[in-house]
Design an enzyme around this catalytic site. Sequence first.
Site, PDB file in Angstrom:
ATOM      1  N   TYR A   1      13.738  33.970 -37.464  1.00  0.00           N
ATOM      2  CA  TYR A   1      13.818  34.430 -38.847  1.00  0.00           C
ATOM      3  C   TYR A   1      14.971  33.759 -39.576  1.00  0.00           C
ATOM      4  O   TYR A   1      15.819  33.097 -38.971  1.00  0.00           O
ATOM      5  CB  TYR A   1      13.977  35.945 -38.901  1.00  0.00           C
ATOM      6  CG  TYR A   1      15.361  36.453 -38.533  1.00  0.00           C
ATOM      7  CD1 TYR A   1      16.251  36.875 -39.527  1.00  0.00           C
ATOM      8  CD2 TYR A   1      15.781  36.516 -37.207  1.00  0.00           C
ATOM      9  CE1 TYR A   1      17.514  37.336 -39.197  1.00  0.00           C
ATOM     10  CE2 TYR A   1      17.038  36.987 -36.875  1.00  0.00           C
ATOM     11  CZ  TYR A   1      17.910  37.391 -37.871  1.00  0.00           C
ATOM     12  OH  TYR A   1      19.153  37.848 -37.552  1.00  0.00           O
TER      13      TYR A   1
ATOM     14  N   ARG B   1      18.158  25.172 -40.402  1.00  0.00           N
ATOM     15  CA  ARG B   1      18.418  26.098 -39.301  1.00  0.00           C
ATOM     16  C   ARG B   1      17.124  26.746 -38.815  1.00  0.00           C
ATOM     17  O   ARG B   1      16.941  26.961 -37.611  1.00  0.00           O
ATOM     18  CB  ARG B   1      19.431  27.161 -39.728  1.00  0.00           C
ATOM     19  CG  ARG B   1      19.861  28.050 -38.562  1.00  0.00           C
ATOM     20  CD  ARG B   1      21.008  28.966 -38.940  1.00  0.00           C
ATOM     21  NE  ARG B   1      20.616  29.940 -39.952  1.00  0.00           N
ATOM     22  CZ  ARG B   1      21.432  30.884 -40.431  1.00  0.00           C
ATOM     23  NH1 ARG B   1      22.678  30.961 -39.994  1.00  0.00           N
ATOM     24  NH2 ARG B   1      21.010  31.743 -41.342  1.00  0.00           N
TER      25      ARG B   1
ATOM     26  N   ARG C   1      -2.000  39.601 -24.514  1.00  0.00           N
ATOM     27  CA  ARG C   1      -0.658  39.769 -23.980  1.00  0.00           C
ATOM     28  C   ARG C   1      -0.497  39.040 -22.649  1.00  0.00           C
ATOM     29  O   ARG C   1      -1.092  39.407 -21.637  1.00  0.00           O
ATOM     30  CB  ARG C   1      -0.316  41.257 -23.797  1.00  0.00           C
ATOM     31  CG  ARG C   1       1.159  41.467 -23.451  1.00  0.00           C
ATOM     32  CD  ARG C   1       1.494  42.906 -23.105  1.00  0.00           C
ATOM     33  NE  ARG C   1       2.922  43.065 -22.887  1.00  0.00           N
ATOM     34  CZ  ARG C   1       3.570  42.710 -21.777  1.00  0.00           C
ATOM     35  NH1 ARG C   1       2.875  42.189 -20.757  1.00  0.00           N
ATOM     36  NH2 ARG C   1       4.883  42.873 -21.675  1.00  0.00           N
TER      37      ARG C   1
ATOM     38  N   HIS D   1       2.795  36.400 -20.817  1.00  0.00           N
ATOM     39  CA  HIS D   1       4.093  35.798 -21.074  1.00  0.00           C
ATOM     40  C   HIS D   1       3.986  34.319 -21.446  1.00  0.00           C
ATOM     41  O   HIS D   1       4.787  33.815 -22.239  1.00  0.00           O
ATOM     42  CB  HIS D   1       5.013  35.965 -19.863  1.00  0.00           C
ATOM     43  CG  HIS D   1       5.573  37.337 -19.717  1.00  0.00           C
ATOM     44  ND1 HIS D   1       4.792  38.437 -19.450  1.00  0.00           N
ATOM     45  CD2 HIS D   1       6.845  37.800 -19.801  1.00  0.00           C
ATOM     46  CE1 HIS D   1       5.558  39.519 -19.377  1.00  0.00           C
ATOM     47  NE2 HIS D   1       6.807  39.163 -19.591  1.00  0.00           N
TER      48      HIS D   1
ATOM     49  N   LYS E   1      18.051  31.775 -34.056  1.00  0.00           N
ATOM     50  CA  LYS E   1      18.009  32.988 -34.871  1.00  0.00           C
ATOM     51  C   LYS E   1      16.728  33.761 -34.528  1.00  0.00           C
ATOM     52  O   LYS E   1      15.751  33.784 -35.273  1.00  0.00           O
ATOM     53  CB  LYS E   1      18.081  32.647 -36.363  1.00  0.00           C
ATOM     54  CG  LYS E   1      18.585  33.806 -37.224  1.00  0.00           C
ATOM     55  CD  LYS E   1      18.964  33.314 -38.607  1.00  0.00           C
ATOM     56  CE  LYS E   1      19.364  34.461 -39.526  1.00  0.00           C
ATOM     57  NZ  LYS E   1      20.612  35.118 -39.101  1.00  0.00           N
TER      58      LYS E   1
ATOM     59  N   GLU F   1      31.418  35.748 -31.903  1.00  0.00           N
ATOM     60  CA  GLU F   1      31.061  36.072 -33.290  1.00  0.00           C
ATOM     61  C   GLU F   1      30.993  37.581 -33.415  1.00  0.00           C
ATOM     62  O   GLU F   1      31.336  38.316 -32.487  1.00  0.00           O
ATOM     63  CB  GLU F   1      29.722  35.431 -33.660  1.00  0.00           C
ATOM     64  CG  GLU F   1      28.562  35.840 -32.775  1.00  0.00           C
ATOM     65  CD  GLU F   1      27.271  35.092 -33.101  1.00  0.00           C
ATOM     66  OE1 GLU F   1      27.165  34.522 -34.195  1.00  0.00           O
ATOM     67  OE2 GLU F   1      26.359  35.094 -32.252  1.00  0.00           O
TER      68      GLU F   1
ATOM     69  N   LEU G   1      25.655  31.945 -33.507  1.00  0.00           N
ATOM     70  CA  LEU G   1      24.747  31.436 -34.525  1.00  0.00           C
ATOM     71  C   LEU G   1      25.498  30.504 -35.473  1.00  0.00           C
ATOM     72  O   LEU G   1      26.593  30.853 -35.931  1.00  0.00           O
ATOM     73  CB  LEU G   1      24.153  32.604 -35.317  1.00  0.00           C
ATOM     74  CG  LEU G   1      23.122  32.206 -36.372  1.00  0.00           C
ATOM     75  CD1 LEU G   1      21.821  31.800 -35.707  1.00  0.00           C
ATOM     76  CD2 LEU G   1      22.874  33.356 -37.343  1.00  0.00           C
TER      77      LEU G   1
END
Length: 286
Positions: A34, A53, A101, A103, A148, A180, A204
Amino acid sequence: MSESICYLNGNYLPLDEACVPVLDRGFIFGDGVYEVIPVYAGKPFRLDHHLQRLNDSLNGVYLSNPLSNEDWTQILQQIIEHNGGGDQSLYLQVTRGVAKRDHGFPATAQPTVFVMSNPFKPVDAELLEEGVAAITLDDIRWQYCHIKSIALLPNILLRQQALDADAAEAILLKDDKVTEGAASNVFIVLDGVLLTPPKGECLLPGITRDLVVELADKHGVPCEQRDISREELSRAGELWITSSTREILPVTRLDGHPVGDGRPGSLWQKMYAIYQDYKDELRQAT
């Protein structure tokens, strides 16, 4: 402002009508990335940096960017206009899409693309005058914090520990070195020099962080990107957290003790003014 309009997989629609299938890998696995982009005077702030990014995060999870920069720019501008222009906070998310579903990566799933907007709420003036409290916590997160990712449960748990302690943020340490905040980047002022941890897989690469470094260099503020020890953090004269929505926020209490004299410092005041001037230039250019 009229009802909030979002974008979902090619359609613009009211936010409360937007739905994704329960087998979307973002819902099942947190398999997605995101971005949060501030908007000032109807213009996305440092959009090229945010899109770069985003692309880096997508590469980090082996997911091809489903849109070109031109497509992203057009969609984001449409969302800004649909939601009244002015100052906003854009949120965009890309997941690996809908699949059975399992992995392993699905062979044919189409990415899910979602964009929404919220009003941009400036930081309360009292917080700028008094600063906020923070606590230190061990950094328990995974080793790819430069991505992110929407899988934010460790950050959520750390941030909630801070809130439960009546603090605004958790300052995270790994091997006695600052990484951070739970939802921010970190700066300290030590012996007149602005310090921030170097970019890498442990944190990040914040857009606001990078801008603060850029503005410090432009305005002759000594600034170093290097490791910050727990001991250096404890004797910092100033402590700041930065993010797209909180911009540059002074921390004046850490683990129950004052930072410096317990008031926002002079270098923070200088850099905050420089940052606001930079934003004003953007507004005047529109």
